[in-house]
Design an enzyme around this catalytic site. Structure first.
Site, mmCIF file in Angstrom:
data_model
loop_
_atom_site.group_PDB
_atom_site.id
_atom_site.type_symbol
_atom_site.label_atom_id
_atom_site.label_comp_id
_atom_site.label_asym_id
_atom_site.label_seq_id
_atom_site.Cartn_x
_atom_site.Cartn_y
_atom_site.Cartn_z
ATOM 1 C CE LYS A 30 8.081 -15.996 -7.682
ATOM 2 N NZ LYS A 30 8.422 -17.436 -7.593
ATOM 3 C CD GLU A 48 -7.999 -11.257 7.498
ATOM 4 O OE1 GLU A 48 -9.001 -10.883 6.858
ATOM 5 O OE2 GLU A 48 -8.020 -12.166 8.343
ATOM 6 C CE LYS A 55 4.963 6.243 -6.719
ATOM 7 N NZ LYS A 55 5.318 5.635 -5.493
ATOM 8 C CG HIS A 130 8.224 -1.023 3.277
ATOM 9 N ND1 HIS A 130 8.260 0.303 2.909
ATOM 10 C CD2 HIS A 130 7.035 -1.187 3.895
ATOM 11 C CE1 HIS A 130 7.154 0.901 3.286
ATOM 12 N NE2 HIS A 130 6.399 0.022 3.899
ATOM 13 C CD GLU A 149 7.535 -0.277 -1.519
ATOM 14 O OE1 GLU A 149 8.311 0.451 -0.917
ATOM 15 O OE2 GLU A 149 6.369 0.057 -1.798
HETATM 16 P P1 0O2 Z 1 2.190 5.158 -2.556
HETATM 17 O O1 0O2 Z 1 1.130 6.019 -3.118
HETATM 18 O O2 0O2 Z 1 1.693 4.253 -1.482
HETATM 19 O O3 0O2 Z 1 3.002 4.451 -3.580
HETATM 20 P P2 0O2 Z 1 10.907 6.367 -1.708
HETATM 21 O O4 0O2 Z 1 10.115 5.130 -2.071
HETATM 22 O O5 0O2 Z 1 12.307 6.375 -2.249
HETATM 23 O O6 0O2 Z 1 10.151 7.634 -2.007
HETATM 24 P P3 0O2 Z 1 11.478 5.534 0.919
HETATM 25 O O7 0O2 Z 1 11.296 6.309 2.190
HETATM 26 O O8 0O2 Z 1 12.806 4.962 0.621
HETATM 27 O O9 0O2 Z 1 10.987 6.503 -0.200
HETATM 28 O O10 0O2 Z 1 10.472 4.356 0.808
HETATM 29 P P4 0O2 Z 1 9.764 3.593 1.973
HETATM 30 O O11 0O2 Z 1 10.110 4.150 3.286
HETATM 31 O O12 0O2 Z 1 10.063 2.147 1.731
HETATM 32 O O13 0O2 Z 1 8.227 3.930 1.727
HETATM 33 C C1 0O2 Z 1 7.614 3.877 0.503
HETATM 34 C C2 0O2 Z 1 6.123 3.562 0.625
HETATM 35 O O14 0O2 Z 1 5.778 3.115 1.937
HETATM 36 C C3 0O2 Z 1 5.230 4.765 0.389
HETATM 37 O O15 0O2 Z 1 5.035 4.884 -0.982
HETATM 38 C C4 0O2 Z 1 3.961 4.391 1.154
HETATM 39 O O16 0O2 Z 1 3.198 3.444 0.423
HETATM 40 C C5 0O2 Z 1 4.528 3.684 2.362
HETATM 41 N N1 0O2 Z 1 4.816 4.609 3.458
HETATM 42 C C6 0O2 Z 1 6.040 4.954 3.894
HETATM 43 N N2 0O2 Z 1 5.954 5.797 4.932
HETATM 44 C C7 0O2 Z 1 4.651 6.003 5.154
HETATM 45 C C8 0O2 Z 1 3.927 6.785 6.116
HETATM 46 O O17 0O2 Z 1 4.478 7.480 6.968
HETATM 47 N N3 0O2 Z 1 2.568 6.734 6.048
HETATM 48 C C9 0O2 Z 1 1.908 5.988 5.121
HETATM 49 N N4 0O2 Z 1 0.571 6.011 5.151
HETATM 50 N N5 0O2 Z 1 2.561 5.247 4.196
HETATM 51 C C10 0O2 Z 1 3.908 5.248 4.210
HETATM 52 P P5 0O2 Z 1 4.661 6.261 -1.646
HETATM 53 O O18 0O2 Z 1 5.323 6.315 -2.977
HETATM 54 O O19 0O2 Z 1 4.932 7.399 -0.715
HETATM 55 O O20 0O2 Z 1 3.148 6.214 -1.825
#
Ligand code: 0O2
Length: 209
Positions: A30, A48, A55, A130, A149
């Site tokens: 899409k 870009e 995962k 997100h 996501e």
């Molecule tokens: P990866 O390795 O990128 O997959 P949850 O998903 O339930 O653990 P939450 O807080 O509900 O947690 O999810 P949220 O806030 O939507 O964030 C999920 C993803 O966003 C993360 O996945 C990161 O990819 C990114 N992200 C969120 N906060 C940060 C941050 O402070 N710094 C960076 N660099 N990335 C962030 P994962 O699974 O942590 O990691």
């Protein structure tokens, strides 16, 4: 576990992951169609870069363990919604919202949740838009709705997030206060750059582009 049970579990896990792989492909297609059509119609590409990942089983099981949930596939299916993830890096902030709208308005895409960290950045300075969306995939066994996501951000936000991720990883989450402050400053600088680039772009092409 007996070898037969091990084999059965392995097959079950593969089948489970495959569903997410297919959901990811649907969303990638899409986005790629939007990107190509945009380039064709408007002689301009708002995207870009696109990257995606499913995962790993290891990180899925460590995530549900962290959340204190049972270590089984049902718990993952129910509580982990970023098993499949697509990251779309756009040129300008406006483009991130435009791609979000074009994707989420499609009739086979159901929006489950939106977290707008562009309007409301995380305290550390993290910015991105997100969305958890659900997309149907059609298998020999019937229809399966798969959550994916989608993270949309600008090049500047992506640059910041990838460095922050490395720092976070290096310090195992306990980042020294001085670095935390520097990262927050860098996030402000990234935002200033995004604002200037978007203003320049609009001066060149008009406000709707
Ligand atoms: P990866 O390795 O990128 O997959 P949850 O998903 O339930 O653990 P939450 O807080 O509900 O947690 O999810 P949220 O806030 O939507 O964030 C999920 C993803 O966003 C993360 O996945 C990161 O990819 C990114 N992200 C969120 N906060 C940060 C941050 O402070 N710094 C960076 N660099 N990335 C962030 P994962 O699974 O942590 O990691």
């Amino acid at each position: 576990l007996s070898p037969q049970e091990m084999r059965r579990l392995q097959q079950e896990l593969q089948r489970f992951m495959l569903g997410y792989e297919f959901g990811l492909r649907e969303i990638e297609t899409k986005i790629s169609i939007l990107s190509d059509e945009f380039r064709h119609m408007h002689d301009y590409n708002p995207i870009e870069h696109v990257s995606s990942r499913v995962k790993s089983a290891e990180s899925l099981f460590s995530k549900i363990t962290r959340k204190g949930l049972p270590r089984d596939l049902d718990a993952i299916r129910e509580h982990v919604r970023d098993v499949a993830g697509v990251r779309v890096t756009c040129s300008f902030v406006q483009d991130a919202y435009r791609i979000f709208d074009l994707l989420t308005q499609q009739e086979d895409v159901t929006v489950i949740e939106v977290k707008d960290y562009i309007r409301e950045p995380k305290p550390n300075g993290y910015k991105s838009l997100h969305a958890i969306v659900e997309v149907p995939v059609f298998l020999s066994t019937g229809r399966q709705d798969v959550p994916v996501e989608v993270q949309l951000r600008t090049i500047a936000m992506d640059f910041w997030a990838s460095l922050e991720h490395k720092i976070h990883y290096k310090y195992d989450g306990r980042v020294p206060a001085d670095l935390v402050g520097q990262l927050r400053d860098a996030a402000d600088t990234a935002q200033a750059l995004d604002d200037r680039m978007q203003a320049l772009h609009q001066e060149l092409h008009g406000p709707h582009r």
